[in-house]
Write a protein that holds these residues in place. Structure first.
Motif, mmCIF file in Angstrom:
data_model
loop_
_atom_site.group_PDB
_atom_site.id
_atom_site.type_symbol
_atom_site.label_atom_id
_atom_site.label_comp_id
_atom_site.label_asym_id
_atom_site.label_seq_id
_atom_site.Cartn_x
_atom_site.Cartn_y
_atom_site.Cartn_z
ATOM 1 N N ILE A 171 76.606 11.950 26.301
ATOM 2 C CA ILE A 171 75.465 11.061 26.137
ATOM 3 C C ILE A 171 75.069 11.081 24.666
ATOM 4 O O ILE A 171 74.940 12.143 24.064
ATOM 5 C CB ILE A 171 74.271 11.509 27.008
ATOM 6 N N PHE A 172 74.928 9.886 24.093
ATOM 7 C CA PHE A 172 74.516 9.817 22.693
ATOM 8 C C PHE A 172 73.742 8.539 22.432
ATOM 9 O O PHE A 172 73.807 7.585 23.214
ATOM 10 C CB PHE A 172 75.703 9.944 21.740
ATOM 11 N N MET A 173 72.998 8.558 21.335
ATOM 12 C CA MET A 173 72.257 7.385 20.892
ATOM 13 C C MET A 173 72.567 7.168 19.415
ATOM 14 O O MET A 173 72.883 8.123 18.696
ATOM 15 C CB MET A 173 70.753 7.585 21.072
ATOM 16 N N MET A 174 72.492 5.916 19.009
ATOM 17 C CA MET A 174 72.738 5.583 17.604
ATOM 18 C C MET A 174 71.844 4.420 17.216
ATOM 19 O O MET A 174 71.366 3.675 18.071
ATOM 20 C CB MET A 174 74.201 5.246 17.384
ATOM 21 N N ASP A 175 71.629 4.286 15.909
ATOM 22 C CA ASP A 175 70.883 3.129 15.431
ATOM 23 C C ASP A 175 71.842 1.944 15.345
ATOM 24 O O ASP A 175 73.031 2.053 15.664
ATOM 25 C CB ASP A 175 70.165 3.422 14.111
ATOM 26 N N LEU A 176 71.340 0.811 14.911
ATOM 27 C CA LEU A 176 72.165 -0.401 14.895
ATOM 28 C C LEU A 176 73.237 -0.398 13.818
ATOM 29 O O LEU A 176 74.141 -1.227 13.830
ATOM 30 C CB LEU A 176 71.282 -1.646 14.765
ATOM 31 N N LYS A 177 73.177 0.552 12.894
ATOM 32 C CA LYS A 177 74.233 0.699 11.890
ATOM 33 C C LYS A 177 75.348 1.613 12.398
ATOM 34 O O LYS A 177 76.371 1.756 11.745
ATOM 35 C CB LYS A 177 73.664 1.267 10.590
ATOM 36 N N GLY A 178 75.102 2.264 13.542
ATOM 37 C CA GLY A 178 76.095 3.179 14.097
ATOM 38 C C GLY A 178 75.849 4.633 13.751
ATOM 39 O O GLY A 178 76.631 5.503 14.143
ATOM 40 N N ASP A 179 74.761 4.920 13.009
ATOM 41 C CA ASP A 179 74.437 6.315 12.703
ATOM 42 C C ASP A 179 73.944 6.997 13.976
ATOM 43 O O ASP A 179 73.001 6.519 14.629
ATOM 44 C CB ASP A 179 73.365 6.406 11.606
ATOM 45 N N ILE A 180 74.570 8.100 14.321
ATOM 46 C CA ILE A 180 74.233 8.810 15.554
ATOM 47 C C ILE A 180 72.895 9.504 15.367
ATOM 48 O O ILE A 180 72.668 10.211 14.388
ATOM 49 C CB ILE A 180 75.340 9.807 15.919
ATOM 50 N N THR A 181 72.000 9.294 16.331
ATOM 51 C CA THR A 181 70.655 9.870 16.257
ATOM 52 C C THR A 181 70.422 10.949 17.304
ATOM 53 O O THR A 181 69.482 11.720 17.172
ATOM 54 C CB THR A 181 69.592 8.764 16.415
ATOM 55 N N PHE A 182 71.227 10.997 18.334
ATOM 56 C CA PHE A 182 71.090 12.012 19.380
ATOM 57 C C PHE A 182 72.427 12.206 20.070
ATOM 58 O O PHE A 182 73.139 11.238 20.327
ATOM 59 C CB PHE A 182 70.053 11.582 20.426
ATOM 60 N N VAL A 183 72.754 13.449 20.367
ATOM 61 C CA VAL A 183 73.915 13.772 21.204
ATOM 62 C C VAL A 183 73.538 14.915 22.132
ATOM 63 O O VAL A 183 72.726 15.760 21.783
ATOM 64 C CB VAL A 183 75.160 14.194 20.385
ATOM 65 N N ASN A 184 74.130 14.919 23.300
ATOM 66 C CA ASN A 184 73.932 16.067 24.171
ATOM 67 C C ASN A 184 75.012 17.112 23.884
ATOM 68 O O ASN A 184 75.919 16.900 23.074
ATOM 69 C CB ASN A 184 73.894 15.653 25.647
ATOM 70 N N ARG A 185 74.906 18.235 24.533
ATOM 71 C CA ARG A 185 75.831 19.349 24.308
ATOM 72 C C ARG A 185 77.274 18.948 24.610
ATOM 73 O O ARG A 185 78.197 19.305 23.886
ATOM 74 C CB ARG A 185 75.415 20.540 25.174
ATOM 75 N N LYS A 186 77.486 18.196 25.673
ATOM 76 C CA LYS A 186 78.836 17.766 26.042
ATOM 77 C C LYS A 186 79.459 16.923 24.926
ATOM 78 O O LYS A 186 80.645 17.060 24.625
ATOM 79 C CB LYS A 186 78.796 16.980 27.357
ATOM 80 N N ALA A 187 78.670 16.057 24.314
ATOM 81 C CA ALA A 187 79.174 15.226 23.213
ATOM 82 C C ALA A 187 79.574 16.093 22.025
ATOM 83 O O ALA A 187 80.634 15.876 21.423
ATOM 84 C CB ALA A 187 78.114 14.208 22.791
ATOM 85 N N GLN A 188 78.752 17.079 21.693
ATOM 86 C CA GLN A 188 79.081 17.994 20.589
ATOM 87 C C GLN A 188 80.382 18.722 20.874
ATOM 88 O O GLN A 188 81.257 18.812 20.006
ATOM 89 C CB GLN A 188 77.984 19.041 20.408
ATOM 90 N N ASP A 189 80.496 19.267 22.077
ATOM 91 C CA ASP A 189 81.707 20.012 22.449
ATOM 92 C C ASP A 189 82.936 19.114 22.401
ATOM 93 O O ASP A 189 84.006 19.527 21.974
ATOM 94 C CB ASP A 189 81.571 20.616 23.851
ATOM 95 N N PHE A 190 82.778 17.876 22.828
ATOM 96 C CA PHE A 190 83.904 16.951 22.896
ATOM 97 C C PHE A 190 84.439 16.606 21.512
ATOM 98 O O PHE A 190 85.634 16.704 21.257
ATOM 99 C CB PHE A 190 83.502 15.683 23.650
ATOM 100 N N VAL A 191 83.560 16.188 20.604
ATOM 101 C CA VAL A 191 84.029 15.736 19.292
ATOM 102 C C VAL A 191 84.154 16.853 18.265
ATOM 103 O O VAL A 191 84.826 16.701 17.258
ATOM 104 C CB VAL A 191 83.162 14.593 18.704
ATOM 105 N N GLY A 192 83.487 17.984 18.518
ATOM 106 C CA GLY A 192 83.596 19.116 17.607
ATOM 107 C C GLY A 192 82.597 19.104 16.463
ATOM 108 O O GLY A 192 82.655 19.956 15.582
#
Length: 166
Positions: A26-47
């Motif tokens: 689960i993640f959120m980003m602004d309209l430019k694509g800058d990531i503003t929030f990620v959950n733990r699973k997202a962090q683990d996935f992308v590193g």
């Protein structure tokens, strides 16, 4: 006022727990694509860590060229006001350079009736796609063997009716 604040804090804590402990990315980003929030699973996935993200990680840096092009087009459609009610597949490049595939769904975040960002939920489908490819290759190999065989090959169903005959 204190009761309302306590209720809000409790609600926020519960929702944060849901996000942080979800098995999906689960993640959120602004309209430019800058990531503003990620959950733990997202962090683990992308590193990438939350600290990496705070220093400006753009979602488009994580995509292959083809997925980048597709994601930009979907972002344009979303911002244009068209809801997309289906999932898409993108190829992601992790911090360690590995490639993986995500099936994701995205929708707009609004503030004061204006789009300000995008929320996404995604699932790693790399293993599923690899299994499907192996199955496809196995079926092709089996078909080629059967078609090139000089022997009679057939299969029957449980009622002894021919299902296949070569």
């Amino acid at each position: 006022m204190a009761l309302a604040r306590e209720a809000l804090e409790k609600s926020e804590k519960e929702y944060r727990g849901l996000f942080e402990n979800a098995n999906d990315i689960i993640f959120m980003m602004d309209l430019k694509g800058d990531i503003t929030f990620v959950n733990r699973k997202a962090q683990d996935f992308v590193g990438y860590t939350k600290e990496d993200i705070k220093h400006g990680l753009n979602i488009f840096r994580l995509l292959t060229q083809e997925s980048y092009r597709q994601a930009l087009e979907r972002m344009r459609i979303l911002v244009g006001g068209v809801e997309i009610d289906k999932s898409f597949i993108i190829e992601v490049v992790k911090k360690n350079g590995d490639h993986a595939f995500l099936e994701y769904k995205a929708w707009l975040i609004h503030s004061e009736n204006r789009p300000v960002g995008v929320q996404c939920i995604a699932r790693d489908i790399t293993g599923r796609l690899e299994s499907e490819e192996k199955l496809r290759k196995s079926e092709e190999m089996y078909r080629a063997l059967v078609e090139s065989s000089q022997d009679m090959i057939f299969s029957l169903d449980k009622d002894c009716r021919y299902q296949y005959f070569h």
